[in-house]
Scaffold this motif. Structure first.
Motif, mmCIF file in Angstrom:
data_model
loop_
_atom_site.group_PDB
_atom_site.id
_atom_site.type_symbol
_atom_site.label_atom_id
_atom_site.label_comp_id
_atom_site.label_asym_id
_atom_site.label_seq_id
_atom_site.Cartn_x
_atom_site.Cartn_y
_atom_site.Cartn_z
ATOM 1 N N ARG A 9 0.853 -1.189 0.000
ATOM 2 C CA ARG A 9 0.000 0.000 0.000
ATOM 3 C C ARG A 9 0.886 1.235 0.000
ATOM 4 N NH1 ARG A 9 -3.945 0.335 4.872
ATOM 5 N NH2 ARG A 9 -4.567 -1.596 3.876
ATOM 6 N N PHE A 10 0.591 2.158 -0.888
ATOM 7 C CA PHE A 10 1.357 3.391 -0.976
ATOM 8 C C PHE A 10 0.804 4.453 -0.020
ATOM 9 C CE2 PHE A 10 3.137 3.131 -5.599
ATOM 10 C CZ PHE A 10 3.835 1.996 -5.248
ATOM 11 N N VAL A 64 5.514 -12.237 -10.233
ATOM 12 C CA VAL A 64 4.253 -11.720 -10.762
ATOM 13 C C VAL A 64 3.958 -10.443 -10.002
ATOM 14 C CG1 VAL A 64 1.784 -12.171 -11.094
ATOM 15 C CG2 VAL A 64 3.400 -14.073 -11.188
ATOM 16 N N ALA A 65 3.451 -9.445 -10.700
ATOM 17 C CA ALA A 65 3.081 -8.192 -10.044
ATOM 18 C C ALA A 65 1.753 -7.721 -10.617
ATOM 19 C CB ALA A 65 4.155 -7.137 -10.253
ATOM 20 N N TYR A 66 0.821 -7.454 -9.728
ATOM 21 C CA TYR A 66 -0.482 -6.937 -10.127
ATOM 22 C C TYR A 66 -0.657 -5.549 -9.525
ATOM 23 C CZ TYR A 66 -1.623 -11.834 -11.111
ATOM 24 O OH TYR A 66 -1.629 -13.118 -11.587
ATOM 25 N N HIS A 67 -1.025 -4.581 -10.338
ATOM 26 C CA HIS A 67 -1.454 -3.273 -9.858
ATOM 27 C C HIS A 67 -2.955 -3.429 -9.679
ATOM 28 C CE1 HIS A 67 -1.926 1.297 -10.700
ATOM 29 N NE2 HIS A 67 -1.986 1.024 -9.424
ATOM 30 N N VAL A 68 -3.455 -3.263 -8.452
ATOM 31 C CA VAL A 68 -4.826 -3.644 -8.143
ATOM 32 C C VAL A 68 -5.650 -2.471 -7.622
ATOM 33 C CG1 VAL A 68 -4.198 -6.043 -7.667
ATOM 34 C CG2 VAL A 68 -4.185 -4.374 -5.795
ATOM 35 N N ALA A 69 -6.953 -2.623 -7.698
ATOM 36 C CA ALA A 69 -7.888 -1.673 -7.098
ATOM 37 C C ALA A 69 -8.227 -2.169 -5.698
ATOM 38 C CB ALA A 69 -9.158 -1.580 -7.941
ATOM 39 N N GLN A 100 -7.906 -1.588 -1.291
ATOM 40 C CA GLN A 100 -7.079 -1.011 -0.230
ATOM 41 C C GLN A 100 -5.595 -1.101 -0.524
ATOM 42 O OE1 GLN A 100 -8.096 -2.507 3.602
ATOM 43 N NE2 GLN A 100 -10.190 -1.748 3.509
ATOM 44 N N GLU A 101 -5.193 -2.111 -1.240
ATOM 45 C CA GLU A 101 -3.782 -2.282 -1.585
ATOM 46 C C GLU A 101 -3.549 -1.729 -2.983
ATOM 47 O OE1 GLU A 101 -2.070 -3.210 0.903
ATOM 48 O OE2 GLU A 101 -3.751 -3.944 2.075
ATOM 49 N N ASP A 102 -2.316 -1.363 -3.255
ATOM 50 C CA ASP A 102 -1.973 -0.844 -4.576
ATOM 51 C C ASP A 102 -1.342 -1.899 -5.477
ATOM 52 O OD1 ASP A 102 -2.728 2.014 -4.345
ATOM 53 O OD2 ASP A 102 -1.319 1.940 -2.673
ATOM 54 N N TYR A 103 -0.571 -2.789 -4.880
ATOM 55 C CA TYR A 103 0.089 -3.866 -5.630
ATOM 56 C C TYR A 103 -0.022 -5.172 -4.854
ATOM 57 C CZ TYR A 103 2.422 -0.667 -8.868
ATOM 58 O OH TYR A 103 2.694 0.252 -9.843
ATOM 59 N N VAL A 104 -0.089 -6.250 -5.595
ATOM 60 C CA VAL A 104 0.062 -7.590 -5.039
ATOM 61 C C VAL A 104 1.186 -8.241 -5.832
ATOM 62 C CG1 VAL A 104 -0.995 -9.846 -4.666
ATOM 63 C CG2 VAL A 104 -2.359 -7.759 -4.336
ATOM 64 N N ALA A 151 7.560 5.690 -0.942
ATOM 65 C CA ALA A 151 6.149 5.699 -1.329
ATOM 66 C C ALA A 151 5.337 4.643 -0.585
ATOM 67 C CB ALA A 151 6.011 5.485 -2.832
ATOM 68 N N VAL A 152 6.006 3.629 -0.041
ATOM 69 C CA VAL A 152 5.293 2.521 0.600
ATOM 70 C C VAL A 152 4.878 2.922 2.017
ATOM 71 C CG1 VAL A 152 5.490 0.144 1.446
ATOM 72 C CG2 VAL A 152 6.437 0.765 -0.794
ATOM 73 N N GLN A 153 3.584 2.838 2.250
ATOM 74 C CA GLN A 153 3.055 3.110 3.587
ATOM 75 C C GLN A 153 3.094 1.848 4.436
ATOM 76 O OE1 GLN A 153 -1.151 3.901 3.682
ATOM 77 N NE2 GLN A 153 -1.063 4.837 5.707
ATOM 78 N N ARG A 154 2.695 0.733 3.797
ATOM 79 C CA ARG A 154 2.582 -0.521 4.535
ATOM 80 C C ARG A 154 2.681 -1.673 3.549
ATOM 81 N NH1 ARG A 154 0.720 -4.007 7.559
ATOM 82 N NH2 ARG A 154 -1.212 -4.744 8.315
ATOM 83 N N TYR A 155 3.171 -2.787 4.046
ATOM 84 C CA TYR A 155 3.137 -4.005 3.247
ATOM 85 C C TYR A 155 2.833 -5.172 4.175
ATOM 86 C CZ TYR A 155 7.752 -5.621 4.818
ATOM 87 O OH TYR A 155 8.800 -6.076 5.568
ATOM 88 N N SER A 156 2.243 -6.202 3.615
ATOM 89 C CA SER A 156 1.980 -7.410 4.392
ATOM 90 C C SER A 156 2.374 -8.612 3.546
ATOM 91 C CB SER A 156 0.515 -7.501 4.820
ATOM 92 O OG SER A 156 -0.319 -7.595 3.689
ATOM 93 N N THR A 157 2.728 -9.672 4.251
ATOM 94 C CA THR A 157 3.252 -10.859 3.572
ATOM 95 C C THR A 157 2.469 -12.092 3.981
ATOM 96 O OG1 THR A 157 5.455 -9.878 3.634
ATOM 97 C CG2 THR A 157 5.326 -12.249 3.207
#
Length: 154
Positions: free
Chosen positions: A74-75, A98-103, A105-109, A133-139
């Motif tokens: 999340r940015f 693999v990288a997805y730009h998504v709609a 709460q998250e910006d990328y998966v 730019a990254v606010q948060r990430y989860s794994t």
């Protein structure tokens, strides 16, 4: 123009076959779709030239070489520069499979593959946490793969 709209039933049948096994000969494919080997060859050449077939690859068992992780990013500030910089980072990083730009709460998966969880901790600190730019990430750690299908339904 919608390229898929130009595909006839033979093209679709050929694509269905090669998505599942690209090692078949033109003759074998032709036998399955009732076309000559030369016709299959011409059609495959056109499908490659138009970009419908992007690559032909061998798929390896990911468990053989480490761990697979699903990383949601999340940015803090959603700017064009932030997206472009992140897109360049993921394009250049061999561990991002693999990288997805998504709609939402998250910006990328991202699907990330590496040798170990210890490696991932170090990678995430240097690759994700240092990005302003990254606010948060989860794994999410992938324990096992229950389904992996690359073929698209046509």
């Amino acid at each position: 123009m919608d390229v898929f709209a130009t595909l006839d039933s033979f093209d679709r049948a050929i694509l269905d076959i090669v998505q599942r096994d690209a090692t078949l000969t033109h003759e074998e494919i032709g036998g399955r779709v009732n076309l000559s080997a030369s016709s299959v060859r011409r059609r495959l050449k056109r499908l490659i030239e138009t970009g419908i077939i992007q690559k032909q690859v061998a798929l390896l068992d990911p468990d053989v070489a480490g761990v697979t992780l699903i990383v949601s990013v999340r940015f803090a500030d959603e700017t064009l520069d932030a997206y472009q910089d992140f897109d360049e980072f993921i394009a250049d990083d061999a561990h991002v499979k693999v990288a997805y730009h998504v709609a939402g709460q998250e910006d990328y998966v991202l699907i990330v593959h590496g040798p170990s969880l210890t490696w991932y901790e170090d990678w995430a600190k240097s690759a994700i946490m240092t990005n302003p730019a990254v606010q948060r990430y989860s794994t999410t750690v992938v324990w096992s793969q229950k389904k992996f299908e690359t073929a698209l339904a046509l």
